[in-house]
Design a protein around this motif. Sequence first.
Motif, PDB file in Angstrom:
ATOM      1  N   THR A  56     -21.436  19.512 -23.387  1.00 21.34           N
ATOM      2  CA  THR A  56     -20.710  18.739 -22.373  1.00 21.34           C
ATOM      3  C   THR A  56     -19.719  19.632 -21.642  1.00 21.34           C
ATOM      4  O   THR A  56     -19.309  20.686 -22.141  1.00 21.34           O
ATOM      5  N   GLY A  57     -19.353  19.194 -20.460  1.00 18.65           N
ATOM      6  CA  GLY A  57     -18.270  19.811 -19.702  1.00 18.65           C
ATOM      7  C   GLY A  57     -17.424  18.704 -19.109  1.00 18.65           C
ATOM      8  O   GLY A  57     -17.913  17.584 -18.896  1.00 18.65           O
ATOM      9  N   SER A  58     -16.166  18.960 -18.821  1.00 22.86           N
ATOM     10  CA  SER A  58     -15.292  17.900 -18.326  1.00 22.86           C
ATOM     11  C   SER A  58     -14.251  18.446 -17.366  1.00 22.86           C
ATOM     12  O   SER A  58     -13.989  19.649 -17.316  1.00 22.86           O
ATOM     13  N   ARG A  59     -13.665  17.536 -16.599  1.00 20.29           N
ATOM     14  CA  ARG A  59     -12.563  17.875 -15.705  1.00 20.29           C
ATOM     15  C   ARG A  59     -11.693  16.624 -15.527  1.00 20.29           C
ATOM     16  O   ARG A  59     -12.211  15.501 -15.515  1.00 20.29           O
ATOM     17  N   ILE A  60     -10.387  16.842 -15.379  1.00 19.93           N
ATOM     18  CA  ILE A  60      -9.426  15.753 -15.196  1.00 19.93           C
ATOM     19  C   ILE A  60      -8.930  15.767 -13.756  1.00 19.93           C
ATOM     20  O   ILE A  60      -8.647  16.826 -13.191  1.00 19.93           O
ATOM     21  N   SER A  61      -8.814  14.584 -13.175  1.00 21.39           N
ATOM     22  CA  SER A  61      -8.380  14.458 -11.781  1.00 21.39           C
ATOM     23  C   SER A  61      -6.888  14.739 -11.642  1.00 21.39           C
ATOM     24  O   SER A  61      -6.139  14.782 -12.620  1.00 21.39           O
ATOM     25  N   ASP A  62      -6.466  14.905 -10.396  1.00 19.71           N
ATOM     26  CA  ASP A  62      -5.034  14.889 -10.099  1.00 19.71           C
ATOM     27  C   ASP A  62      -4.492  13.490 -10.387  1.00 19.71           C
ATOM     28  O   ASP A  62      -5.246  12.506 -10.358  1.00 19.71           O
ATOM     29  N   PRO A  63      -3.197  13.353 -10.658  1.00 20.91           N
ATOM     30  CA  PRO A  63      -2.640  12.022 -10.923  1.00 20.91           C
ATOM     31  C   PRO A  63      -2.813  11.090  -9.722  1.00 20.91           C
ATOM     32  O   PRO A  63      -2.739  11.509  -8.564  1.00 20.91           O
ATOM     33  N   ILE A  64      -3.055   9.824 -10.010  1.00 23.77           N
ATOM     34  CA  ILE A  64      -3.152   8.796  -8.970  1.00 23.77           C
ATOM     35  C   ILE A  64      -2.180   7.673  -9.304  1.00 23.77           C
ATOM     36  O   ILE A  64      -1.768   7.511 -10.459  1.00 23.77           O
ATOM     37  N   ILE A  65      -1.821   6.906  -8.276  1.00 16.22           N
ATOM     38  CA  ILE A  65      -0.914   5.777  -8.463  1.00 16.22           C
ATOM     39  C   ILE A  65      -1.705   4.485  -8.368  1.00 16.22           C
ATOM     40  O   ILE A  65      -2.411   4.251  -7.387  1.00 16.22           O
ATOM     41  N   VAL A  66      -1.599   3.656  -9.399  1.00 18.36           N
ATOM     42  CA  VAL A  66      -2.134   2.295  -9.360  1.00 18.36           C
ATOM     43  C   VAL A  66      -0.953   1.368  -9.115  1.00 18.36           C
ATOM     44  O   VAL A  66      -0.028   1.291  -9.926  1.00 18.36           O
ATOM     45  N   ASP A  67      -0.972   0.701  -7.977  1.00 19.46           N
ATOM     46  CA  ASP A  67       0.145  -0.162  -7.585  1.00 19.46           C
ATOM     47  C   ASP A  67      -0.413  -1.460  -7.028  1.00 19.46           C
ATOM     48  O   ASP A  67      -0.986  -1.478  -5.939  1.00 19.46           O
ATOM     49  N   ASN A  68      -0.250  -2.547  -7.765  1.00 18.74           N
ATOM     50  CA  ASN A  68      -0.710  -3.853  -7.330  1.00 18.74           C
ATOM     51  C   ASN A  68       0.440  -4.832  -7.088  1.00 18.74           C
ATOM     52  O   ASN A  68       0.221  -6.036  -6.956  1.00 18.74           O
ATOM     53  N   GLU A 100       8.494   0.052  -6.511  1.00 21.63           N
ATOM     54  CA  GLU A 100       8.603   0.940  -7.671  1.00 21.63           C
ATOM     55  C   GLU A 100       7.782   2.213  -7.526  1.00 21.63           C
ATOM     56  O   GLU A 100       8.219   3.296  -7.937  1.00 21.63           O
ATOM     57  N   LEU A 101       6.586   2.115  -6.908  1.00 22.55           N
ATOM     58  CA  LEU A 101       5.660   3.244  -6.927  1.00 22.55           C
ATOM     59  C   LEU A 101       5.238   3.754  -5.559  1.00 22.55           C
ATOM     60  O   LEU A 101       4.956   4.945  -5.416  1.00 22.55           O
ATOM     61  N   SER A 102       5.140   2.884  -4.575  1.00 18.73           N
ATOM     62  CA  SER A 102       4.559   3.279  -3.282  1.00 18.73           C
ATOM     63  C   SER A 102       5.595   3.253  -2.169  1.00 18.73           C
ATOM     64  O   SER A 102       6.573   2.496  -2.213  1.00 18.73           O
ATOM     65  N   VAL A 103       5.332   4.056  -1.151  1.00 22.68           N
ATOM     66  CA  VAL A 103       6.214   4.125   0.011  1.00 22.68           C
ATOM     67  C   VAL A 103       6.136   2.813   0.806  1.00 22.68           C
ATOM     68  O   VAL A 103       5.054   2.243   0.997  1.00 22.68           O
ATOM     69  N   ILE A 104       7.282   2.333   1.252  1.00 26.72           N
ATOM     70  CA  ILE A 104       7.292   1.194   2.171  1.00 26.72           C
ATOM     71  C   ILE A 104       6.629   1.643   3.471  1.00 26.72           C
ATOM     72  O   ILE A 104       6.988   2.689   4.030  1.00 26.72           O
ATOM     73  N   SER A 105       5.658   0.876   3.963  1.00 27.31           N
ATOM     74  CA  SER A 105       4.885   1.351   5.116  1.00 27.31           C
ATOM     75  C   SER A 105       4.964   0.457   6.349  1.00 27.31           C
ATOM     76  O   SER A 105       4.618   0.899   7.442  1.00 27.31           O
ATOM     77  N   LYS A 106       5.417  -0.790   6.190  1.00 30.19           N
ATOM     78  CA  LYS A 106       5.433  -1.670   7.362  1.00 30.19           C
ATOM     79  C   LYS A 106       6.355  -2.860   7.110  1.00 30.19           C
ATOM     80  O   LYS A 106       6.387  -3.410   6.006  1.00 30.19           O
ATOM     81  N   LEU A 107       7.105  -3.220   8.144  1.00 31.49           N
ATOM     82  CA  LEU A 107       7.851  -4.476   8.133  1.00 31.49           C
ATOM     83  C   LEU A 107       7.644  -5.149   9.483  1.00 31.49           C
ATOM     84  O   LEU A 107       7.841  -4.527  10.533  1.00 31.49           O
ATOM     85  N   GLU A 108       7.248  -6.407   9.439  1.00 32.16           N
ATOM     86  CA  GLU A 108       7.065  -7.200  10.651  1.00 32.16           C
ATOM     87  C   GLU A 108       7.829  -8.510  10.496  1.00 32.16           C
ATOM     88  O   GLU A 108       7.993  -9.008   9.378  1.00 32.16           O
ATOM     89  N   ALA A 147       0.141   1.084  -0.545  1.00 39.37           N
ATOM     90  CA  ALA A 147      -1.029   0.680  -1.329  1.00 39.37           C
ATOM     91  C   ALA A 147      -1.664  -0.598  -0.802  1.00 39.37           C
ATOM     92  O   ALA A 147      -2.666  -1.057  -1.338  1.00 39.37           O
ATOM     93  N   GLY A 148      -1.062  -1.179   0.258  1.00 37.43           N
ATOM     94  CA  GLY A 148      -1.625  -2.386   0.850  1.00 37.43           C
ATOM     95  C   GLY A 148      -1.111  -3.687   0.275  1.00 37.43           C
ATOM     96  O   GLY A 148      -1.609  -4.755   0.616  1.00 37.43           O
ATOM     97  N   ASN A 149      -0.102  -3.621  -0.596  1.00 38.93           N
ATOM     98  CA  ASN A 149       0.495  -4.847  -1.148  1.00 38.93           C
ATOM     99  C   ASN A 149       1.508  -5.413  -0.167  1.00 38.93           C
ATOM    100  O   ASN A 149       2.301  -4.662   0.412  1.00 38.93           O
TER     101      ASN A 149
END
Length: 212
Positions: free
Chosen positions: A103-115, A141-149, A197-199
């Motif tokens: 077998t061979g393996s690789r680990i991804s870069d860190p990702i953010i799960v934000d719901n 807590e985890l994601s950048v604020i991206s929009k206010l309407e 993240a679209g929340n």
Amino acid sequence: MTFVASTVPNLAPKVESVEVTRQTGSGKEGVFKISYKTSDENDDTLIHTIDFRKIGRDTWIQLKDEIEGDSHEWDGKTVEDGRYEVRVVASDERSNSPSTKLTGSRISDPIIVDNTPPVIRKYSLDKTGRTATLKLQVTDELSVISKLEYTINSNAQWKSALPDDLIFDTTDESFTIVTEELAPGEHIIALRISDSAGNTTYRTFEVSMLGN
């Protein structure tokens, strides 16, 4: 002359890259696409196992095994919010015996799960003459604020508002909304605030203007 048969030794598969991207579009909220590139110098048939773990924990959780393709979709809404890493393991077991498989393996870069949508940490609503001023402190807590309407007495005529520093670039932003002159009576200021993240969170404020 004597010829000695030679056997090419089995070589371990290689996982050359792992990429995890958040999907967009209707019905794709919270879904990540895990893509990877693998190779095998023996041209063996490869199958793949995908694991994930929350950063800071030691135990890997299996997401899917015996995958023949080069991608898989992961529903991030099935886990708690946080930072994760994904591991792809390639195995040549289908072309080798139990004693020679590798077998061979690789680990991804860190990702953010934000719901979780942004929250209004504090606010003030003041009146000056016929106008109202709404000041907000919005945080995520985890994601950048991206929009206010916002909209006033409507569910259709939404207007965009920039942070006080004029750029969406942090998980904590301040906003100042000054209304146009309002007629005497009750008014509803409605907000919808989204993170990267679209929340989205919704909030309404009531303001009453006195007559002459």
